[in-house]
Scaffold this motif. Structure first.
Motif, PDB file in Angstrom:
ATOM      1  N   THR A  43       0.828  -1.206   0.000  1.00  0.00           N
ATOM      2  CA  THR A  43       0.000   0.000   0.000  1.00  0.00           C
ATOM      3  C   THR A  43       0.864   1.258   0.000  1.00  0.00           C
ATOM      4  N   LYS A  44       1.895   1.258   0.827  1.00  0.00           N
ATOM      5  CA  LYS A  44       2.799   2.421   0.921  1.00  0.00           C
ATOM      6  C   LYS A  44       3.439   2.718  -0.433  1.00  0.00           C
ATOM      7  N   GLU A  45       3.991   1.669  -1.071  1.00  0.00           N
ATOM      8  CA  GLU A  45       4.681   1.921  -2.341  1.00  0.00           C
ATOM      9  C   GLU A  45       3.689   2.231  -3.464  1.00  0.00           C
ATOM     10  N   PHE A  46       2.539   1.558  -3.462  1.00  0.00           N
ATOM     11  CA  PHE A  46       1.504   1.849  -4.466  1.00  0.00           C
ATOM     12  C   PHE A  46       1.123   3.326  -4.375  1.00  0.00           C
ATOM     13  N   CYS A  47       0.899   3.816  -3.168  1.00  0.00           N
ATOM     14  CA  CYS A  47       0.481   5.201  -2.983  1.00  0.00           C
ATOM     15  C   CYS A  47       1.576   6.184  -3.387  1.00  0.00           C
ATOM     16  N   SER A  48       2.837   5.807  -3.193  1.00  0.00           N
ATOM     17  CA  SER A  48       3.932   6.707  -3.585  1.00  0.00           C
ATOM     18  C   SER A  48       3.931   6.922  -5.092  1.00  0.00           C
ATOM     19  N   PHE A  49       3.613   5.880  -5.857  1.00  0.00           N
ATOM     20  CA  PHE A  49       3.507   6.016  -7.317  1.00  0.00           C
ATOM     21  C   PHE A  49       2.238   6.781  -7.692  1.00  0.00           C
ATOM     22  N   PHE A  50       1.138   6.471  -7.001  1.00  0.00           N
ATOM     23  CA  PHE A  50      -0.144   7.136  -7.281  1.00  0.00           C
ATOM     24  C   PHE A  50      -0.013   8.644  -7.110  1.00  0.00           C
ATOM     25  N   LYS A  51       0.698   9.071  -6.072  1.00  0.00           N
ATOM     26  CA  LYS A  51       0.864  10.503  -5.800  1.00  0.00           C
ATOM     27  C   LYS A  51       1.715  11.197  -6.856  1.00  0.00           C
ATOM     28  N   LYS A  52       2.472  10.399  -7.605  1.00  0.00           N
ATOM     29  CA  LYS A  52       3.283  10.961  -8.694  1.00  0.00           C
ATOM     30  C   LYS A  52       2.495  11.038 -10.000  1.00  0.00           C
ATOM     31  N   GLY A  53       1.244  10.553  -9.965  1.00  0.00           N
ATOM     32  CA  GLY A  53       0.395  10.646 -11.142  1.00  0.00           C
ATOM     33  C   GLY A  53       0.242   9.372 -11.939  1.00  0.00           C
ATOM     34  N   PHE A  54       0.842   8.272 -11.463  1.00  0.00           N
ATOM     35  CA  PHE A  54       0.704   6.991 -12.159  1.00  0.00           C
ATOM     36  C   PHE A  54      -0.699   6.430 -11.951  1.00  0.00           C
ATOM     37  N   SER A  55      -1.232   5.749 -12.971  1.00  0.00           N
ATOM     38  CA  SER A  55      -2.524   5.079 -12.848  1.00  0.00           C
ATOM     39  C   SER A  55      -2.319   3.695 -12.246  1.00  0.00           C
ATOM     40  N   LYS A  56      -3.417   3.037 -11.852  1.00  0.00           N
ATOM     41  CA  LYS A  56      -3.333   1.671 -11.316  1.00  0.00           C
ATOM     42  C   LYS A  56      -2.651   0.752 -12.319  1.00  0.00           C
ATOM     43  N   VAL A  57      -3.065   0.815 -13.565  1.00  0.00           N
ATOM     44  CA  VAL A  57      -2.492  -0.051 -14.607  1.00  0.00           C
ATOM     45  C   VAL A  57      -0.996   0.183 -14.736  1.00  0.00           C
ATOM     46  N   GLU A  58      -0.585   1.436 -14.723  1.00  0.00           N
ATOM     47  CA  GLU A  58       0.840   1.766 -14.854  1.00  0.00           C
ATOM     48  C   GLU A  58       1.644   1.269 -13.656  1.00  0.00           C
ATOM     49  N   ILE A  59       1.049   1.376 -12.470  1.00  0.00           N
ATOM     50  CA  ILE A  59       1.748   0.915 -11.268  1.00  0.00           C
ATOM     51  C   ILE A  59       1.900  -0.605 -11.288  1.00  0.00           C
ATOM     52  N   ILE A  60       0.831  -1.296 -11.683  1.00  0.00           N
ATOM     53  CA  ILE A  60       0.897  -2.762 -11.776  1.00  0.00           C
ATOM     54  C   ILE A  60       1.954  -3.182 -12.791  1.00  0.00           C
ATOM     55  N   GLU A  61       2.036  -2.466 -13.894  1.00  0.00           N
ATOM     56  CA  GLU A  61       3.049  -2.773 -14.907  1.00  0.00           C
ATOM     57  C   GLU A  61       4.452  -2.582 -14.344  1.00  0.00           C
ATOM     58  N   GLU A  62       4.636  -1.518 -13.589  1.00  0.00           N
ATOM     59  CA  GLU A  62       5.945  -1.251 -12.982  1.00  0.00           C
ATOM     60  C   GLU A  62       6.312  -2.352 -11.989  1.00  0.00           C
ATOM     61  N   PHE A  63       5.371  -2.702 -11.118  1.00  0.00           N
ATOM     62  CA  PHE A  63       5.637  -3.741 -10.118  1.00  0.00           C
ATOM     63  C   PHE A  63       5.865  -5.108 -10.774  1.00  0.00           C
ATOM     64  N   SER A  64       5.232  -5.316 -11.927  1.00  0.00           N
ATOM     65  CA  SER A  64       5.316  -6.615 -12.603  1.00  0.00           C
ATOM     66  C   SER A  64       6.679  -6.854 -13.248  1.00  0.00           C
ATOM     67  N   LYS A  65       7.502  -5.817 -13.302  1.00  0.00           N
ATOM     68  CA  LYS A  65       8.865  -5.991 -13.806  1.00  0.00           C
ATOM     69  C   LYS A  65       9.768  -6.614 -12.752  1.00  0.00           C
ATOM     70  N   ARG A  66       9.298  -6.632 -11.525  1.00  0.00           N
ATOM     71  CA  ARG A  66      10.108  -7.115 -10.413  1.00  0.00           C
ATOM     72  C   ARG A  66       9.793  -8.581 -10.134  1.00  0.00           C
ATOM     73  N   ILE A  67      10.620  -9.434 -10.652  1.00  0.00           N
ATOM     74  CA  ILE A  67      10.411 -10.873 -10.498  1.00  0.00           C
ATOM     75  C   ILE A  67      11.369 -11.405  -9.437  1.00  0.00           C
ATOM     76  N   VAL A  68      10.839 -12.255  -8.562  1.00  0.00           N
ATOM     77  CA  VAL A  68      11.675 -12.833  -7.515  1.00  0.00           C
ATOM     78  C   VAL A  68      12.714 -13.754  -8.142  1.00  0.00           C
ATOM     79  N   LYS A  69      13.965 -13.558  -7.769  1.00  0.00           N
ATOM     80  CA  LYS A  69      15.037 -14.423  -8.250  1.00  0.00           C
ATOM     81  C   LYS A  69      15.371 -15.440  -7.158  1.00  0.00           C
ATOM     82  N   TRP A  70      14.977 -16.658  -7.409  1.00  0.00           N
ATOM     83  CA  TRP A  70      15.201 -17.713  -6.431  1.00  0.00           C
ATOM     84  C   TRP A  70      16.614 -18.254  -6.523  1.00  0.00           C
ATOM     85  N   ILE A  71      17.181 -18.576  -5.385  1.00  0.00           N
ATOM     86  CA  ILE A  71      18.514 -19.176  -5.340  1.00  0.00           C
ATOM     87  C   ILE A  71      18.369 -20.694  -5.328  1.00  0.00           C
ATOM     88  N   VAL A  72      18.932 -21.351  -6.310  1.00  0.00           N
ATOM     89  CA  VAL A  72      18.847 -22.802  -6.393  1.00  0.00           C
ATOM     90  C   VAL A  72      20.107 -23.411  -5.788  1.00  0.00           C
TER      91      VAL A  72
END
Length: 215
Positions: free
Chosen positions: A183-212
């Motif tokens: 919620t905190k990070e979503f709101c930080s983007f929202f306050k900069k003028g990003f839309s929900k779709v744009e924020i989801i797209e930004e967050f979706s670039k962050r993929i967890v890298k698992w250590i094997v």
């Protein structure tokens, strides 16, 4: 210039000043809007302190009672109270194991109006939890691979995200804290003028890298 965001926090109440502060009580099956009571439950205060920020206006809605319990009626009452309020985001670090159609109907009403709803989800995603399991609700769980407060994507199509589950209070952790950090990070983007779709797209670039670990 950063714009304002209006966030509804449905939890156990915060001890700091907020944009609005009320409690939901159930008396003889009637939902009542009352003043908050001091209860021995740090949960909401920890969650609220994570979310609070400059230009973030919090509707602090207490749905837990002195016995540290809540009911579907409390949650329905909180959502119903918000229907006519200016609200951009509803954050709920809680979940119900049963689907209540009255709550689902209100959630759908908010989503149709463009309100973003964020709710906690089990780490393994093995069972349905509401409102997180409703369509178009953002579900957030604990992700220990997150070493900072930035969220990561777990399943973009399901709007399923993870975040660091630890707070500065030992007994408040898990998906509840992850929801607050999302919620905190979503709101930080929202306050900069990003839309929900744009924020989801930004967050979706962050993929967890698992250590094997090879045996």
């Amino acid at each position: 210039m950063s714009k304002e965001v209006f966030v509804a926090l449905i939890d156990s109440g915060c001890d700091f000043e907020t944009f609005e502060k009320i409690a939901i009580e159930i008396e003889e099956n009637e939902i009542k809007i009352v003043n908050q009571k001091k209860i021995n439950f740090e949960h909401g205060n920890v969650i609220g302190n994570i979310i609070k920020d400059e230009n973030t206006n919090i509707y602090d809605i207490q749905v837990f009672n002195e016995n540290l319990s809540t009911t579907p009626n409390h949650i329905f009452g909180a959502l119903n109270y918000l229907k006519d309020k200016k609200v951009d985001v509803i954050s709920m670090s809680l979940g119900l194991k049963t689907n209540y159609k009255e709550i689902e109907s209100l959630v759908n009403e908010f989503i149709k109006k463009g309100v973003v709803i964020i709710s906690s989800y089990p780490r393994r995603g093995e069972e349905f939890v509401y409102p997180a399991s409703y369509e178009n609700v953002i579900k957030v769980t604990s992700e220990g691979m997150c070493k900072d407060d930035k969220v990561v994507v777990l399943d973009k199509e399901e709007l399923f995200f993870g975040a660091n589950p630890f707070s500065n209070v030992k007994n408040v952790a898990g998906s509840s804290v992850a929801v607050a950090k999302f919620t905190k990070e979503f709101c930080s983007f929202f306050k900069k003028g990003f839309s929900k779709v744009e924020i989801i797209e930004e967050f979706s670039k962050r993929i967890v890298k698992w250590i094997v670990i090879k045996r």
